[in-house]
Design a protein around this motif. Structure first.
Motif, PDB file in Angstrom:
ATOM      1  N   THR A 262       0.826  -1.209   0.000  1.00  0.00           N
ATOM      2  CA  THR A 262       0.000   0.000   0.000  1.00  0.00           C
ATOM      3  C   THR A 262       0.860   1.258   0.000  1.00  0.00           C
ATOM      4  O   THR A 262       0.543   2.253  -0.669  1.00  0.00           O
ATOM      5  N   ILE A 263       1.969   1.218   0.754  1.00  0.00           N
ATOM      6  CA  ILE A 263       2.894   2.365   0.777  1.00  0.00           C
ATOM      7  C   ILE A 263       3.449   2.613  -0.617  1.00  0.00           C
ATOM      8  O   ILE A 263       3.495   3.754  -1.093  1.00  0.00           O
ATOM      9  N   ASN A 264       3.855   1.537  -1.297  1.00  0.00           N
ATOM     10  CA  ASN A 264       4.387   1.684  -2.656  1.00  0.00           C
ATOM     11  C   ASN A 264       3.318   2.219  -3.600  1.00  0.00           C
ATOM     12  O   ASN A 264       3.604   3.077  -4.457  1.00  0.00           O
ATOM     13  N   ASP A 265       2.112   1.704  -3.476  1.00  0.00           N
ATOM     14  CA  ASP A 265       1.039   2.139  -4.377  1.00  0.00           C
ATOM     15  C   ASP A 265       0.652   3.592  -4.133  1.00  0.00           C
ATOM     16  O   ASP A 265       0.363   4.340  -5.068  1.00  0.00           O
ATOM     17  N   ARG A 266       0.654   4.001  -2.876  1.00  0.00           N
ATOM     18  CA  ARG A 266       0.182   5.341  -2.529  1.00  0.00           C
ATOM     19  C   ARG A 266       1.267   6.395  -2.693  1.00  0.00           C
ATOM     20  O   ARG A 266       0.997   7.522  -3.138  1.00  0.00           O
ATOM     21  N   HIS A 267       2.492   6.060  -2.318  1.00  0.00           N
ATOM     22  CA  HIS A 267       3.561   7.070  -2.286  1.00  0.00           C
ATOM     23  C   HIS A 267       4.645   6.836  -3.340  1.00  0.00           C
ATOM     24  O   HIS A 267       5.528   7.688  -3.486  1.00  0.00           O
ATOM     25  N   GLY A 268       4.589   5.705  -4.005  1.00  0.00           N
ATOM     26  CA  GLY A 268       5.589   5.411  -5.024  1.00  0.00           C
ATOM     27  C   GLY A 268       6.696   4.512  -4.501  1.00  0.00           C
ATOM     28  O   GLY A 268       6.964   4.443  -3.297  1.00  0.00           O
ATOM     29  N   HIS A 269       7.339   3.814  -5.437  1.00  0.00           N
ATOM     30  CA  HIS A 269       8.395   2.871  -5.047  1.00  0.00           C
ATOM     31  C   HIS A 269       9.617   3.568  -4.465  1.00  0.00           C
ATOM     32  O   HIS A 269      10.351   2.976  -3.668  1.00  0.00           O
ATOM     33  N   ALA A 270       9.826   4.818  -4.856  1.00  0.00           N
ATOM     34  CA  ALA A 270      10.969   5.557  -4.295  1.00  0.00           C
ATOM     35  C   ALA A 270      10.791   5.742  -2.790  1.00  0.00           C
ATOM     36  O   ALA A 270      11.749   5.615  -2.020  1.00  0.00           O
TER      37      ALA A 270
END
Length: 374
Positions: A262-270
């Motif tokens: 969810t963190i990757n989806d919401r804020h990006g993989h960076a």
């Protein structure tokens, strides 16, 4: 006919060998100008070669000039230590390095000055004793710096150089003993010093050359065992640490980032990568304080191996969780769940404890995440 070797021939051999190594160090420095240790070692070799030439030119009675040459000998040794310190990213010079540079010419010149002014008899052996002590002090300080000085990684090259430096000292002691025997008219210090050079000079310089090579090899091995993103041990590196830490009472702490997808989806993989790197940095430092090691098991899952000396593993886990919870600069709404398990008597590896820690981790997630379960 004398059976003793010719000092001048030995002096020429030492000078040529030292100059040759100086050229090697210079070429290595020229290829990589940031390698200041090579420049120091080149200066050391060339200074030693020039000093040997000076002793061949200056007469024995010119003790003012020969005192400077003794200072040159001590300085050439100190430059070897300066190169070692430069290689390790430390300041090339420290105050104690002045001791042999001052002591060697002083112990050479002062007794001769006392003879010249009539304060000592002409046949005094104090000048020869002073020479031997001054050079011995230089060799002992430099040898001990290589053998016992503070360093992040002591290589075989450090030990070779240190032992080679100390191996000169017996020759200086023998030169003093000879002053009380039938060889008093022979330049024993020069003779024995040059004879020692034929054996030790090559060993010493090859030891210097091996130090950066061994360090580079170690760095490559370390890099192969580290996760490139987080700096934590990878599975192979963590496995190597297990053998050092395994004993009853040691603990395994498994860490997992909550809702990482969810963190990757919401804020990006960076942002996700930044959180992984943050955990790698903060958890490794926190574990180091208790002698532990951090590894990345894969994805967003980490493991910390804690030694048996860490008596409050649960307190450690809670402290780490709280420390990570305060790191909100990247993403505000993130947390970690942790599972803790101890190594039991009779267990010869961490596998069983790691499995129990995983079960505890699932229990932490089932009870609301952002917590520690043991």
């Amino acid at each position: 006919m004398s059976t003793l070797p010719d000092v001048e021939t030995l002096r020429l051999c030492s000078m040529l060998a030292s100059a040759a190594f100086g050229l090697v160090f210079t070429m290595l420095w020229w290829r990589e100008r940031s390698a200041l240790h090579m420049l120091c070692w080149a200066a050391s070799s060339f200074l030693y070669a020039l000093t040997i030439i000076g002793f061949g030119i200056v007469g024995r009675d010119a003790f003012g000039l020969t005192s400077l040459l003794f200072g040159g000998l001590a300085s050439s040794n100190i430059l070897g230590v300066s190169g070692m310190r430069s290689l390790e990213g430390r300041s090339p010079f420290q105050w104690w390095m002045l001791l042999p540079i001052v002591a060697a010419p002083s112990l050479h010149g002062l007794p001769r000055l006392a003879i010249a002014t009539g304060h000592l008899p002409l046949d005094s052996v104090l000048p020869q004793i002073g020479d031997a002590i001054g050079l011995s002090l230089s060799m002992i300080l430099v040898g001990c710096a290589f053998l016992f000085g503070r360093t992040a990684y002591r290589t075989a090259g450090h030990r070779i150089v240190g032992c080679a430096q100390l191996a000169y000292v017996p020759a200086y002691a023998l030169s003093v003993a000879g002053e009380f025997g039938t060889l008093r008219d022979v330049e024993l210090l020069a003779l024995l010093g040059m004879l020692s050079d034929q054996l030790l000079l090559g060993i010493l310089n090859m030891g210097l050359l091996s130090i950066p090579i061994e360090r580079a090899q170690r760095d490559l091995r370390q890099a192969a065992l580290r996760d490139t993103l987080t700096g934590a041990w990878n599975r192979a590196g963590l496995h190597e640490q297990m053998g050092r830490l395994i004993e009853p009472g040691a603990s395994v702490l498994v860490i997992d980032i909550d809702h990482f997808k969810t963190i990757n989806d919401r804020h990006g993989h960076a942002a996700g990568d930044a959180i992984l790197a943050l955990i790698g940095r903060e958890a490794a430092l926190f574990a180091l304080e208790d002698g532990g090691e951090l590894g990345r098991l894969g994805g967003d899952e980490f493991a910390i191996l804690l030694p048996a000396s860490c008596e409050d593993a649960l307190g450690f886990a809670e402290g780490l969780r709280a420390r990570l919870a305060r790191k909100t600069a990247i993403v505000h709404d993130w947390s970690v769940s942790m599972g803790l398990a101890a190594v039991q008597p009779g267990e010869s590896d961490f596998d069983a404890a790691l499995h129990r820690a995983d079960i505890s981790l699932y229990r932490a997630k089932a009870h609301g995440r952002g917590r520690v379960a043991a």
